[in-house]
Design an enzyme around this catalytic site. Structure first.
Site, PDB file in Angstrom:
ATOM      1  N   SER A 133       0.917  -1.211  -0.027  1.00  9.92           N
ATOM      2  CA  SER A 133       0.079  -0.025  -0.005  1.00  9.92           C
ATOM      3  C   SER A 133       0.857   1.197  -0.066  1.00  9.92           C
ATOM      4  O   SER A 133       1.647   1.645   0.964  1.00  9.92           O
ATOM      5  CB  SER A 133      -0.902   0.017   1.262  1.00  9.92           C
ATOM      6  OG  SER A 133      -1.636   1.092   1.258  1.00  9.92           O
TER       7      SER A 133
ATOM      8  N   LYS B 119       9.047   6.194   7.001  1.00  8.95           N
ATOM      9  CA  LYS B 119       9.505   4.983   6.079  1.00  8.95           C
ATOM     10  C   LYS B 119      10.680   5.690   5.298  1.00  8.95           C
ATOM     11  O   LYS B 119      10.342   6.394   4.235  1.00  8.95           O
ATOM     12  CB  LYS B 119       8.245   4.587   5.113  1.00  8.95           C
ATOM     13  CG  LYS B 119       7.345   3.890   5.958  1.00  8.95           C
ATOM     14  CD  LYS B 119       6.068   3.409   4.858  1.00  8.95           C
ATOM     15  CE  LYS B 119       5.144   2.860   5.613  1.00  8.95           C
ATOM     16  NZ  LYS B 119       3.740   2.494   4.864  1.00  8.95           N
TER      17      LYS B 119
ATOM     18  N   GLU C 256      -4.183   5.634  11.683  1.00  6.46           N
ATOM     19  CA  GLU C 256      -3.461   6.180  10.697  1.00  6.46           C
ATOM     20  C   GLU C 256      -4.179   6.055   9.477  1.00  6.46           C
ATOM     21  O   GLU C 256      -4.985   5.275   8.986  1.00  6.46           O
ATOM     22  CB  GLU C 256      -2.182   4.941  10.702  1.00  6.46           C
ATOM     23  CG  GLU C 256      -1.337   5.200   9.449  1.00  6.46           C
ATOM     24  CD  GLU C 256      -0.180   4.117   9.652  1.00  6.46           C
ATOM     25  OE1 GLU C 256       0.203   3.638   8.462  1.00  6.46           O
ATOM     26  OE2 GLU C 256       0.033   3.370  10.377  1.00  6.46           O
TER      27      GLU C 256
ATOM     28  N   HIS D 154      -3.107  -6.032   2.665  1.00 11.26           N
ATOM     29  CA  HIS D 154      -2.347  -6.761   3.438  1.00 11.26           C
ATOM     30  C   HIS D 154      -2.877  -8.292   3.343  1.00 11.26           C
ATOM     31  O   HIS D 154      -2.018  -9.005   4.121  1.00 11.26           O
ATOM     32  CB  HIS D 154      -1.888  -6.448   4.688  1.00 11.26           C
ATOM     33  CG  HIS D 154      -0.869  -5.268   4.775  1.00 11.26           C
ATOM     34  ND1 HIS D 154      -0.433  -4.550   5.856  1.00 11.26           N
ATOM     35  CD2 HIS D 154      -0.437  -4.676   3.454  1.00 11.26           C
ATOM     36  CE1 HIS D 154       0.431  -3.510   5.174  1.00 11.26           C
ATOM     37  NE2 HIS D 154       0.383  -3.785   3.950  1.00 11.26           N
TER      38      HIS D 154
ATOM     39  N   GLU E 101       2.067  -9.179   7.218  1.00 12.09           N
ATOM     40  CA  GLU E 101       3.057  -8.573   8.492  1.00 12.09           C
ATOM     41  C   GLU E 101       2.810  -9.592   9.572  1.00 12.09           C
ATOM     42  O   GLU E 101       3.045  -9.154  10.828  1.00 12.09           O
ATOM     43  CB  GLU E 101       2.456  -7.042   8.601  1.00 12.09           C
ATOM     44  CG  GLU E 101       2.873  -6.260   7.489  1.00 12.09           C
ATOM     45  CD  GLU E 101       2.552  -4.911   7.646  1.00 12.09           C
ATOM     46  OE1 GLU E 101       2.006  -4.425   8.837  1.00 12.09           O
ATOM     47  OE2 GLU E 101       2.778  -4.096   6.793  1.00 12.09           O
TER      48      GLU E 101
ATOM     49  N   HIS F 268       8.408  -0.269   9.022  1.00 18.63           N
ATOM     50  CA  HIS F 268       8.627  -1.318   8.380  1.00 18.63           C
ATOM     51  C   HIS F 268       7.804  -0.986   6.952  1.00 18.63           C
ATOM     52  O   HIS F 268       7.041  -0.184   7.074  1.00 18.63           O
ATOM     53  CB  HIS F 268       8.521  -2.681   8.529  1.00 18.63           C
ATOM     54  CG  HIS F 268       6.967  -3.010   9.130  1.00 18.63           C
ATOM     55  ND1 HIS F 268       6.877  -4.330   9.351  1.00 18.63           N
ATOM     56  CD2 HIS F 268       5.803  -2.311   9.102  1.00 18.63           C
ATOM     57  CE1 HIS F 268       5.419  -4.404   9.869  1.00 18.63           C
ATOM     58  NE2 HIS F 268       4.812  -3.002   9.576  1.00 18.63           N
TER      59      HIS F 268
ATOM     60  N   ASP G 186       0.490   8.773   6.824  1.00 22.72           N
ATOM     61  CA  ASP G 186       1.369   7.851   6.049  1.00 22.72           C
ATOM     62  C   ASP G 186       1.437   8.150   4.595  1.00 22.72           C
ATOM     63  O   ASP G 186       2.252   8.937   4.093  1.00 22.72           O
ATOM     64  CB  ASP G 186       1.268   6.588   6.482  1.00 22.72           C
ATOM     65  CG  ASP G 186       1.956   5.372   5.663  1.00 22.72           C
ATOM     66  OD1 ASP G 186       2.915   5.966   4.982  1.00 22.72           O
ATOM     67  OD2 ASP G 186       1.627   4.223   5.501  1.00 22.72           O
TER      68      ASP G 186
ATOM     69  N   GLU H 278      -4.954  -2.804   9.107  1.00 29.80           N
ATOM     70  CA  GLU H 278      -4.106  -3.081  10.161  1.00 29.80           C
ATOM     71  C   GLU H 278      -4.928  -2.668  11.441  1.00 29.80           C
ATOM     72  O   GLU H 278      -5.297  -1.501  11.699  1.00 29.80           O
ATOM     73  CB  GLU H 278      -2.745  -2.552  10.248  1.00 29.80           C
ATOM     74  CG  GLU H 278      -1.937  -2.867   9.229  1.00 29.80           C
ATOM     75  CD  GLU H 278      -0.583  -1.966   9.304  1.00 29.80           C
ATOM     76  OE1 GLU H 278       0.015  -1.637  10.429  1.00 29.80           O
ATOM     77  OE2 GLU H 278       0.244  -1.838   8.314  1.00 29.80           O
TER      78      GLU H 278
ATOM     79  N   LYS I 210       6.329   0.750  14.226  1.00 25.69           N
ATOM     80  CA  LYS I 210       5.535  -0.322  13.720  1.00 25.69           C
ATOM     81  C   LYS I 210       6.403  -1.252  12.929  1.00 25.69           C
ATOM     82  O   LYS I 210       7.152  -0.915  11.881  1.00 25.69           O
ATOM     83  CB  LYS I 210       4.729   0.336  12.531  1.00 25.69           C
ATOM     84  CG  LYS I 210       3.479   0.795  13.106  1.00 25.69           C
ATOM     85  CD  LYS I 210       2.745   1.478  12.008  1.00 25.69           C
ATOM     86  CE  LYS I 210       2.122   0.341  11.058  1.00 25.69           C
ATOM     87  NZ  LYS I 210       1.303   0.983   9.785  1.00 25.69           N
TER      88      LYS I 210
ATOM     89  N   ASP J 224      -4.664   1.199  11.394  1.00 27.12           N
ATOM     90  CA  ASP J 224      -4.266   1.825  10.082  1.00 27.12           C
ATOM     91  C   ASP J 224      -5.344   1.402   9.040  1.00 27.12           C
ATOM     92  O   ASP J 224      -5.521   0.222   8.692  1.00 27.12           O
ATOM     93  CB  ASP J 224      -3.121   1.186   9.679  1.00 27.12           C
ATOM     94  CG  ASP J 224      -2.530   1.577   8.291  1.00 27.12           C
ATOM     95  OD1 ASP J 224      -3.187   2.695   7.724  1.00 27.12           O
ATOM     96  OD2 ASP J 224      -1.355   0.978   7.605  1.00 27.12           O
TER      97      ASP J 224
END
Length: 426
Positions: free
Chosen positions: A42, A338, A286, A155, A205, A366, A313, A164, A389, A242
């Site tokens: 993403s 990131k 997020e 994910h 993840e 990550h 993000d 998430e 994270k 998230d």
């Protein structure tokens, strides 16, 4: 005088089975260190360019041989003979060689790999830990982990819209204790899902990816797991989301919550979040709205910015110029960090410093396509992000980061774990 003697690269495999780049830096004193660059699923559209070959006969077009060639020729030729101990100069040279604002010539995967490998080699050459090389004597803050234990969205292949569902173990005195509690919650969560006849396969993840009836049910199941593990929701362990809402928005500007059969406006989605926050111990959301919905973000910040952590993000993509615009507009109050979104360590640190000067929280992160490289563990401590994270307590590419943090905490006698300070009023 120690100088850079050689830089070379290799195409390797990430945790999703896709190719990525590994860069090795060799110094004149014999020091040799490598770094592996992660990759996201993403991604924000304003991220620095991840250079892929596009040759469908190799890795379905995802090869990184062009990025490797850029490291082995253009970058290597420019940097050989330079000091490895001036990270700002190294990264400025990478920016200058590329000549674009998003690394579209060299590829941000190439430049970040070089930036990381040289930093690691410089630290090794000086015989000091990487976190100490980056942060000096101020590198003492152990980050509070945000552990993704239920996966949805891009994910995972399931019916959950939000990407998430994380636990935030803030109410502990050490990182070690927070990680232990998180691992126990994760195991109890698996048992609860299994007893309820849900699948316990895991997403990118390391979180579980069950099919659930709506976007609130994962929260309720996680709260049961926290209690079953013997901890107090909202007092020791809370919830973070998230949403990755850029993945949910459609051409008409509405957000499609497919798992619930709804299409909602920005304001309606904000109202939905307000109800969730009122009902559950949620401390962070997020990407609650899409990267282009700046008006919606202003409304979200007005409604929830004094209650919980609102993290950008895709919104900010670790870019100091975009973050500055967000600060001016009073949008969000935290930023995900990131390094591969921006292309070098120095530019990452510039963004973190801007955020910290303006009281925006920083969360080192990550990517969903990871490796055994634990660089971000040291980086988080080196620049005092305070939060990190890096997935659930499963999958070795995630555990590598947690184990590195455990090692650092055991080696440094005066580290601080600031979870209670960060979230005591949330």
């Amino acid at each position: 005088m120690v100088y850079i003697e050689n830089i070379y690269s290799q195409e390797v495999i990430d945790s999703r089975g896709n190719p990525t780049i590994k860069v090795t830096a060799v110094l004149s004193d014999g020091t040799m260190e490598s770094a592996i660059v992660p990759s996201g699923a993403s991604t924000g559209k304003r991220e620095a360019l991840e250079l892929r070959d596009g040759d469908r006969s190799r890795y379905l077009g995802k090869g990184v041989l062009k990025a490797c060639e850029n490291v082995d020729t253009t970058i290597s030729e420019a940097l050989i003979g330079s000091t490895p101990f001036d990270q700002g100069h190294i990264d400025a040279m990478l920016k200058s060689i590329d000549g674009t604002n998003n690394y579209s010539n060299l590829g941000a995967n190439a430049t970040l790999g070089v930036s990381m490998a040289i930093a690691r080699a410089a630290a090794n050459s000086l015989d000091i830990p990487l976190y100490r090389y980056i942060g000096g004597s101020n590198a003492l803050v152990m980050p509070v982990p945000m552990l993704n234990i239920i996966n949805g969205g891009s994910h995972a292949d399931n019916t959950v819209d939000f990407q998430e569902y994380m636990i935030v173990p803030f109410g502990f005195d050490t990182f070690k204790d927070s990680l232990r509690a998180s691992a126990e919650v994760y195991q109890h969560l698996k048992g609860i899902l299994k007893d309820s006849k849900h699948i316990t396969s895991i997403g990118d993840e390391g979180g579980f990816a069950p099919n659930l009836k709506n976007n609130a049910e994962p929260i309720e199941i996680i709260l049961k797991a926290i209690e079953k593990a013997g901890y107090k929701p909202g007092e020791e362990i809370s919830i973070a989301l998230d949403v990755a809402s850029s993945e949910l928005v459609e051409k008409d500007g509405k957000y499609h919550l497919a798992g619930e059969g709804k299409k909602v406006t920005s304001y309606e989605l904000v109202e939905y979040y307000e109800k969730l926050v009122a009902k559950y111990p949620i401390v962070s959301i997020e990407d609650g709205l899409s990267e282009d919905d700046w008006e919606g973000w202003q409304h979200l910040t007005e409604r929830l910015g004094d209650k919980i952590q609102l993290v950008g993000d895709d919104l900010f993509v670790t870019n100091k110029d975009i973050l500055r615009h967000g600060i001016d507009k009073n949008i969000a109050n935290a930023i995900l960090i990131k390094p591969n979104q921006i292309g070098t360590l120095s530019e990452t640190m510039q963004t973190v410093r801007l955020a910290q000067r303006n009281n925006y929280r920083c969360i080192m992160s990550h990517r969903s396509g990871e490796s055994e490289d634990a660089f971000i563990a040291d980086f988080a401590i080196g620049i005092n992000t305070g939060e990190i994270k890096t997935g659930s307590t499963a999958r070795s590419e995630r555990i590598a980061k947690y184990n590195r943090l455990l090692q650092i905490e055991s080696e440094v006698p005066h580290t601080e774990y600031i979870g209670k300070e960060l979230f005591k009023n949330r």
